[in-house]
Design a protein around this motif. Sequence first.
Motif, PDB file in Angstrom:
ATOM      1  N   GLU A  80       0.693  -1.168  -0.033  1.00  9.91           N
ATOM      2  CA  GLU A  80       0.342  -0.245  -0.125  1.00  9.91           C
ATOM      3  C   GLU A  80       0.936   1.314   0.467  1.00  9.91           C
ATOM      4  O   GLU A  80       0.367   2.365  -0.956  1.00  9.91           O
ATOM      5  CB  GLU A  80      -1.141  -0.211   0.970  1.00  9.91           C
ATOM      6  CG  GLU A  80      -1.902  -1.002   1.052  1.00  9.91           C
ATOM      7  CD  GLU A  80      -2.843  -1.536   2.715  1.00  9.91           C
ATOM      8  OE1 GLU A  80      -2.335  -0.387   3.221  1.00  9.91           O
ATOM      9  OE2 GLU A  80      -3.763  -2.340   2.731  1.00  9.91           O
ATOM     10  N   GLN A  81       2.498   1.450   1.311  1.00 11.34           N
ATOM     11  CA  GLN A  81       3.232   2.403   0.875  1.00 11.34           C
ATOM     12  C   GLN A  81       3.204   2.623  -0.362  1.00 11.34           C
ATOM     13  O   GLN A  81       3.364   3.866  -0.819  1.00 11.34           O
ATOM     14  CB  GLN A  81       4.256   1.936   2.206  1.00 11.34           C
ATOM     15  CG  GLN A  81       4.591   3.563   2.508  1.00 11.34           C
ATOM     16  CD  GLN A  81       5.147   3.306   3.652  1.00 11.34           C
ATOM     17  OE1 GLN A  81       6.260   1.675   3.823  1.00 11.34           O
ATOM     18  NE2 GLN A  81       5.479   3.739   4.907  1.00 11.34           N
ATOM     19  N   ALA A  82       3.903   1.320  -1.250  1.00 13.65           N
ATOM     20  CA  ALA A  82       4.379   1.659  -2.122  1.00 13.65           C
ATOM     21  C   ALA A  82       3.838   1.833  -3.622  1.00 13.65           C
ATOM     22  O   ALA A  82       3.973   2.987  -4.374  1.00 13.65           O
ATOM     23  CB  ALA A  82       5.375   0.619  -2.717  1.00 13.65           C
ATOM     24  N   ARG A  83       2.226   1.495  -3.521  1.00 20.08           N
ATOM     25  CA  ARG A  83       1.072   2.026  -3.894  1.00 20.08           C
ATOM     26  C   ARG A  83       1.106   4.044  -3.993  1.00 20.08           C
ATOM     27  O   ARG A  83       0.931   4.204  -5.407  1.00 20.08           O
ATOM     28  CB  ARG A  83       0.245   1.695  -4.581  1.00 20.08           C
ATOM     29  CG  ARG A  83      -0.869   1.684  -5.325  1.00 20.08           C
ATOM     30  CD  ARG A  83      -2.176   0.785  -5.280  1.00 20.08           C
ATOM     31  NE  ARG A  83      -2.199   0.283  -4.471  1.00 20.08           N
ATOM     32  CZ  ARG A  83      -2.250  -0.931  -3.883  1.00 20.08           C
ATOM     33  NH1 ARG A  83      -2.578  -1.783  -4.719  1.00 20.08           N
ATOM     34  NH2 ARG A  83      -2.912  -1.662  -2.431  1.00 20.08           N
ATOM     35  N   GLU A  84       0.932   3.609  -2.768  1.00 23.34           N
ATOM     36  CA  GLU A  84       0.541   5.673  -2.741  1.00 23.34           C
ATOM     37  C   GLU A  84       1.929   6.397  -2.801  1.00 23.34           C
ATOM     38  O   GLU A  84       1.699   6.751  -3.489  1.00 23.34           O
ATOM     39  CB  GLU A  84       0.689   5.574  -1.069  1.00 23.34           C
ATOM     40  CG  GLU A  84       0.753   6.918  -0.546  1.00 23.34           C
ATOM     41  CD  GLU A  84      -1.474   7.118  -1.499  1.00 23.34           C
ATOM     42  OE1 GLU A  84      -1.431   8.608  -1.638  1.00 23.34           O
ATOM     43  OE2 GLU A  84      -2.462   6.717  -1.499  1.00 23.34           O
ATOM     44  N   GLN A  85       3.673   5.946  -3.317  1.00 18.67           N
ATOM     45  CA  GLN A  85       3.684   6.361  -3.587  1.00 18.67           C
ATOM     46  C   GLN A  85       3.699   6.623  -5.122  1.00 18.67           C
ATOM     47  O   GLN A  85       4.596   7.658  -5.687  1.00 18.67           O
ATOM     48  CB  GLN A  85       5.498   5.928  -3.221  1.00 18.67           C
ATOM     49  CG  GLN A  85       5.970   6.180  -1.631  1.00 18.67           C
ATOM     50  CD  GLN A  85       7.041   5.166  -1.729  1.00 18.67           C
ATOM     51  OE1 GLN A  85       8.670   5.003  -2.859  1.00 18.67           O
ATOM     52  NE2 GLN A  85       7.647   4.627   0.046  1.00 18.67           N
ATOM     53  N   LEU A  86       3.660   5.273  -5.697  1.00 16.25           N
ATOM     54  CA  LEU A  86       3.134   6.120  -7.604  1.00 16.25           C
ATOM     55  C   LEU A  86       2.585   6.732  -7.895  1.00 16.25           C
ATOM     56  O   LEU A  86       2.578   7.109  -9.033  1.00 16.25           O
ATOM     57  CB  LEU A  86       3.454   4.464  -7.950  1.00 16.25           C
ATOM     58  CG  LEU A  86       4.403   3.000  -7.858  1.00 16.25           C
ATOM     59  CD1 LEU A  86       4.483   1.712  -7.852  1.00 16.25           C
ATOM     60  CD2 LEU A  86       6.017   3.792  -8.542  1.00 16.25           C
ATOM     61  N   LEU A  87       1.096   6.907  -6.912  1.00 15.89           N
ATOM     62  CA  LEU A  87       0.491   7.572  -7.289  1.00 15.89           C
ATOM     63  C   LEU A  87       0.774   9.399  -6.902  1.00 15.89           C
ATOM     64  O   LEU A  87       0.106   9.701  -7.651  1.00 15.89           O
ATOM     65  CB  LEU A  87      -1.295   7.416  -6.596  1.00 15.89           C
ATOM     66  CG  LEU A  87      -2.275   5.891  -6.489  1.00 15.89           C
ATOM     67  CD1 LEU A  87      -2.375   5.299  -5.336  1.00 15.89           C
ATOM     68  CD2 LEU A  87      -2.900   5.990  -7.973  1.00 15.89           C
ATOM     69  N   GLU A  88       1.440   9.296  -6.059  1.00 16.17           N
ATOM     70  CA  GLU A  88       1.854  10.740  -5.635  1.00 16.17           C
ATOM     71  C   GLU A  88       2.626  11.706  -6.646  1.00 16.17           C
ATOM     72  O   GLU A  88       2.741  12.192  -7.173  1.00 16.17           O
ATOM     73  CB  GLU A  88       2.500  10.713  -4.264  1.00 16.17           C
ATOM     74  CG  GLU A  88       1.365   9.690  -3.288  1.00 16.17           C
ATOM     75  CD  GLU A  88       2.303  10.507  -2.027  1.00 16.17           C
ATOM     76  OE1 GLU A  88       3.864  10.728  -1.705  1.00 16.17           O
ATOM     77  OE2 GLU A  88       2.110  10.115  -0.703  1.00 16.17           O
TER      78      GLU A  88
ATOM     79  N   ALA B 215      -2.423   5.273 -12.114  1.00 10.02           N
ATOM     80  CA  ALA B 215      -4.120   5.518 -11.060  1.00 10.02           C
ATOM     81  C   ALA B 215      -4.337   4.239 -10.957  1.00 10.02           C
ATOM     82  O   ALA B 215      -3.846   2.707 -11.397  1.00 10.02           O
ATOM     83  CB  ALA B 215      -4.531   5.404 -13.279  1.00 10.02           C
ATOM     84  N   HIS B 216      -5.270   3.537  -9.713  1.00 10.09           N
ATOM     85  CA  HIS B 216      -5.784   2.684 -10.243  1.00 10.09           C
ATOM     86  C   HIS B 216      -6.998   2.928  -8.841  1.00 10.09           C
ATOM     87  O   HIS B 216      -7.423   3.988  -8.526  1.00 10.09           O
ATOM     88  CB  HIS B 216      -4.801   2.398  -8.405  1.00 10.09           C
ATOM     89  CG  HIS B 216      -5.082   1.247  -7.562  1.00 10.09           C
ATOM     90  ND1 HIS B 216      -5.482   1.536  -5.769  1.00 10.09           N
ATOM     91  CD2 HIS B 216      -5.336  -0.065  -7.618  1.00 10.09           C
ATOM     92  CE1 HIS B 216      -6.291  -0.047  -5.911  1.00 10.09           C
ATOM     93  NE2 HIS B 216      -5.541  -0.713  -6.937  1.00 10.09           N
ATOM     94  N   GLN B 217      -7.877   1.556  -9.318  1.00 14.34           N
ATOM     95  CA  GLN B 217      -9.053   1.972  -9.487  1.00 14.34           C
ATOM     96  C   GLN B 217      -9.093   0.252  -9.857  1.00 14.34           C
ATOM     97  O   GLN B 217      -9.594   0.108 -10.375  1.00 14.34           O
ATOM     98  CB  GLN B 217      -9.736   2.820 -10.311  1.00 14.34           C
ATOM     99  CG  GLN B 217     -11.619   2.552  -9.674  1.00 14.34           C
ATOM    100  CD  GLN B 217     -12.472   4.316 -10.460  1.00 14.34           C
ATOM    101  OE1 GLN B 217     -12.017   4.334 -12.664  1.00 14.34           O
ATOM    102  NE2 GLN B 217     -13.127   4.699  -9.857  1.00 14.34           N
TER     103      GLN B 217
ATOM    104  N   LEU C   5      -9.461   8.121  -4.861  1.00 18.17           N
ATOM    105  CA  LEU C   5      -9.065   8.285  -3.710  1.00 18.17           C
ATOM    106  C   LEU C   5      -8.484   9.447  -4.311  1.00 18.17           C
ATOM    107  O   LEU C   5      -7.590   9.845  -4.816  1.00 18.17           O
ATOM    108  CB  LEU C   5      -8.325   7.320  -2.855  1.00 18.17           C
ATOM    109  CG  LEU C   5      -9.458   6.406  -2.371  1.00 18.17           C
ATOM    110  CD1 LEU C   5      -8.596   5.445  -2.013  1.00 18.17           C
ATOM    111  CD2 LEU C   5     -10.459   6.460  -1.454  1.00 18.17           C
ATOM    112  N   MET C   6      -8.945  10.584  -3.145  1.00 12.24           N
ATOM    113  CA  MET C   6      -7.380  11.997  -2.853  1.00 12.24           C
ATOM    114  C   MET C   6      -6.833  11.698  -1.828  1.00 12.24           C
ATOM    115  O   MET C   6      -6.877  11.028  -0.662  1.00 12.24           O
ATOM    116  CB  MET C   6      -8.666  13.040  -2.473  1.00 12.24           C
ATOM    117  CG  MET C   6      -9.762  13.623  -3.453  1.00 12.24           C
ATOM    118  SD  MET C   6     -10.445  15.337  -3.694  1.00 12.24           S
ATOM    119  CE  MET C   6      -9.044  15.940  -2.965  1.00 12.24           C
TER     120      MET C   6
END
Length: 138
Positions: A75-83, A88-90, A114-115
């Motif tokens: 989840e942390q890794a995905r958040e970094q890529l999103l930031e 894009a993740h849905q 998500l924001m």
Amino acid sequence: MIPKRILVPQRLRRPPATGWSWIDRRFLREHGDYLSREALLLYLFLAAVADRHGLSFYSDHALTCRLRLSQPMLEQAREQLLERDLIAHQLPLVQVLSLPSPGVRRRAEPGQGLMLLGDVFRQVAATATVDPKRRTAP
């Protein structure tokens, strides 16, 4: 400068016959130093398994098993890529995006996922007016 020569001519890299897994050099130059090892691993995996549109649909369970990451690390890794606006993740899809132009980032639109918590706080701060006498928001 070191002179370059092809080491194994019969193994020159070519676009794959099926699938799509090229990685833009700018990825490492512009993003590599800012991402954790887990985020780099996740990005490279997603780029390798994505179709020609950058889409894949590996579940979190499959990703944690294949990449040997815990759920919080994933989840942390995905958040970094999103930031960094790299994916894009849905649910259930992930899309590896073309690299953003330097200094340009997508903004989350209502209903488009998500924001980030920081974006929520910035929006609240922008709309709240502070009464200087009370030192609190109305």
